[in-house]
Write a protein that holds these residues in place. Sequence first.
Motif, PDB file in Angstrom:
ATOM      1  N   THR A  33      65.412  -3.554  97.830  1.00  0.00           N
ATOM      2  CA  THR A  33      63.966  -3.685  97.615  1.00  0.00           C
ATOM      3  C   THR A  33      63.233  -2.477  98.176  1.00  0.00           C
ATOM      4  O   THR A  33      62.377  -1.887  97.499  1.00  0.00           O
ATOM      5  N   LYS A  34      63.552  -2.082  99.391  1.00  0.00           N
ATOM      6  CA  LYS A  34      62.894  -0.919  99.995  1.00  0.00           C
ATOM      7  C   LYS A  34      63.182   0.349  99.195  1.00  0.00           C
ATOM      8  O   LYS A  34      62.283   1.157  98.950  1.00  0.00           O
ATOM      9  N   ARG A  35      64.429   0.498  98.776  1.00  0.00           N
ATOM     10  CA  ARG A  35      64.800   1.716  98.061  1.00  0.00           C
ATOM     11  C   ARG A  35      64.080   1.816  96.718  1.00  0.00           C
ATOM     12  O   ARG A  35      63.573   2.897  96.357  1.00  0.00           O
ATOM     13  N   LYS A  36      64.004   0.732  95.986  1.00  0.00           N
ATOM     14  CA  LYS A  36      63.338   0.755  94.678  1.00  0.00           C
ATOM     15  C   LYS A  36      61.850   1.028  94.825  1.00  0.00           C
ATOM     16  O   LYS A  36      61.268   1.770  94.027  1.00  0.00           O
ATOM     17  N   LEU A  37      61.219   0.448  95.840  1.00  0.00           N
ATOM     18  CA  LEU A  37      59.790   0.686  96.044  1.00  0.00           C
ATOM     19  C   LEU A  37      59.530   2.149  96.424  1.00  0.00           C
ATOM     20  O   LEU A  37      58.545   2.743  95.982  1.00  0.00           O
ATOM     21  N   THR A  53      56.735  -2.382  83.771  1.00  0.00           N
ATOM     22  CA  THR A  53      57.078  -2.662  85.159  1.00  0.00           C
ATOM     23  C   THR A  53      56.432  -1.592  86.014  1.00  0.00           C
ATOM     24  O   THR A  53      56.680  -0.395  85.810  1.00  0.00           O
ATOM     25  N   VAL A  54      55.609  -2.012  86.955  1.00  0.00           N
ATOM     26  CA  VAL A  54      54.753  -1.076  87.671  1.00  0.00           C
ATOM     27  C   VAL A  54      54.699  -1.420  89.152  1.00  0.00           C
ATOM     28  O   VAL A  54      54.818  -2.580  89.543  1.00  0.00           O
ATOM     29  N   LYS A  55      54.502  -0.381  89.953  1.00  0.00           N
ATOM     30  CA  LYS A  55      54.302  -0.552  91.392  1.00  0.00           C
ATOM     31  C   LYS A  55      52.829  -0.370  91.714  1.00  0.00           C
ATOM     32  O   LYS A  55      52.187   0.571  91.234  1.00  0.00           O
ATOM     33  N   VAL A  56      52.286  -1.294  92.492  1.00  0.00           N
ATOM     34  CA  VAL A  56      50.905  -1.184  92.967  1.00  0.00           C
ATOM     35  C   VAL A  56      50.907  -1.437  94.464  1.00  0.00           C
ATOM     36  O   VAL A  56      51.869  -1.960  95.028  1.00  0.00           O
ATOM     37  N   GLY A 203      62.905 -10.917  84.245  1.00  0.00           N
ATOM     38  CA  GLY A 203      64.134 -11.547  83.777  1.00  0.00           C
ATOM     39  C   GLY A 203      65.372 -10.979  84.425  1.00  0.00           C
ATOM     40  O   GLY A 203      66.359 -11.689  84.631  1.00  0.00           O
ATOM     41  N   GLU A 204      65.346  -9.696  84.737  1.00  0.00           N
ATOM     42  CA  GLU A 204      66.483  -9.056  85.402  1.00  0.00           C
ATOM     43  C   GLU A 204      66.181  -8.745  86.861  1.00  0.00           C
ATOM     44  O   GLU A 204      67.085  -8.678  87.680  1.00  0.00           O
ATOM     45  N   GLN A 205      64.916  -8.535  87.168  1.00  0.00           N
ATOM     46  CA  GLN A 205      64.518  -8.168  88.531  1.00  0.00           C
ATOM     47  C   GLN A 205      63.340  -9.006  88.973  1.00  0.00           C
ATOM     48  O   GLN A 205      62.374  -9.178  88.251  1.00  0.00           O
ATOM     49  N   ARG A 206      63.443  -9.557  90.169  1.00  0.00           N
ATOM     50  CA  ARG A 206      62.331 -10.311  90.740  1.00  0.00           C
ATOM     51  C   ARG A 206      61.200  -9.348  91.108  1.00  0.00           C
ATOM     52  O   ARG A 206      61.395  -8.139  91.171  1.00  0.00           O
ATOM     53  N   VAL A 207      60.035  -9.907  91.377  1.00  0.00           N
ATOM     54  CA  VAL A 207      58.952  -9.103  91.943  1.00  0.00           C
ATOM     55  C   VAL A 207      59.390  -8.608  93.323  1.00  0.00           C
ATOM     56  O   VAL A 207      59.997  -9.353  94.096  1.00  0.00           O
ATOM     57  N   LEU A 208      59.111  -7.341  93.618  1.00  0.00           N
ATOM     58  CA  LEU A 208      59.466  -6.738  94.903  1.00  0.00           C
ATOM     59  C   LEU A 208      58.223  -6.673  95.778  1.00  0.00           C
ATOM     60  O   LEU A 208      57.163  -6.216  95.335  1.00  0.00           O
ATOM     61  N   LEU A 209      58.334  -7.104  97.033  1.00  0.00           N
ATOM     62  CA  LEU A 209      57.208  -7.094  97.966  1.00  0.00           C
ATOM     63  C   LEU A 209      57.648  -6.523  99.306  1.00  0.00           C
ATOM     64  O   LEU A 209      58.724  -6.878  99.814  1.00  0.00           O
TER      65      LEU A 209
END
Length: 218
Positions: A33-37, A53-56, A203-209
Amino acid sequence: MLKPLFGIIFLVLLVIIAGLFVYDFVFSTRAVTKRKLRQHQARLIRYVREGETVKVQGEVVADEELLTAPISGRPCVAWQVLVRCRDEGDSVKWAEVMNEEESVPFLLRDRTGQVLIQDPCPNLALDFDEKGSTGLLGELTPEVIALLARQGLAHTDGLGFHRATSWREGIIEPGERIAAMGLACRVQRDTQGGSIFALQSNGEQRVLLSDIENTMDG
């Protein structure tokens, strides 16, 4: 004869410890999760588009009733608790006996707008700012004893002493700045046709927080 045996045992223990270290820092859900963010640039909410799929990142705003963190009792929109206990028959080996988390939908707001974070099981990478252990003379808190009891685990050993235990708790609370990444979908907010973008699982990846500073831009 004994020296080679001790050498083999030491080598095996070293390999096990190294393997656990690599897993925790490279392959665990928290590490991924940390690495993807960190790999993605945050976008202003105004420029979020449906279907991507977007990071905010921004400030957490409560959208419904808050949760209560099980150890610290703090109000929050998400919490995660890790508990480890030392094996009774082994003075060296520790085992993770609990890795629990819970979250509710909430809003994330920046200076251009807000999105709804809506995933019943997001992948969390939280700052464990509530920590504790029994240590040499430490005592288990009533909250940790209750958590162990929920798992059907005894908090004392065969002699009635508290088991060697360590615990960590992380939360996401209203007003906190976090990073989030997920699939942007437009959802209805009221019967008058009002809508808002929500970040959901694709569907393949959960929301990352994450509320860890190095997962955010600037």
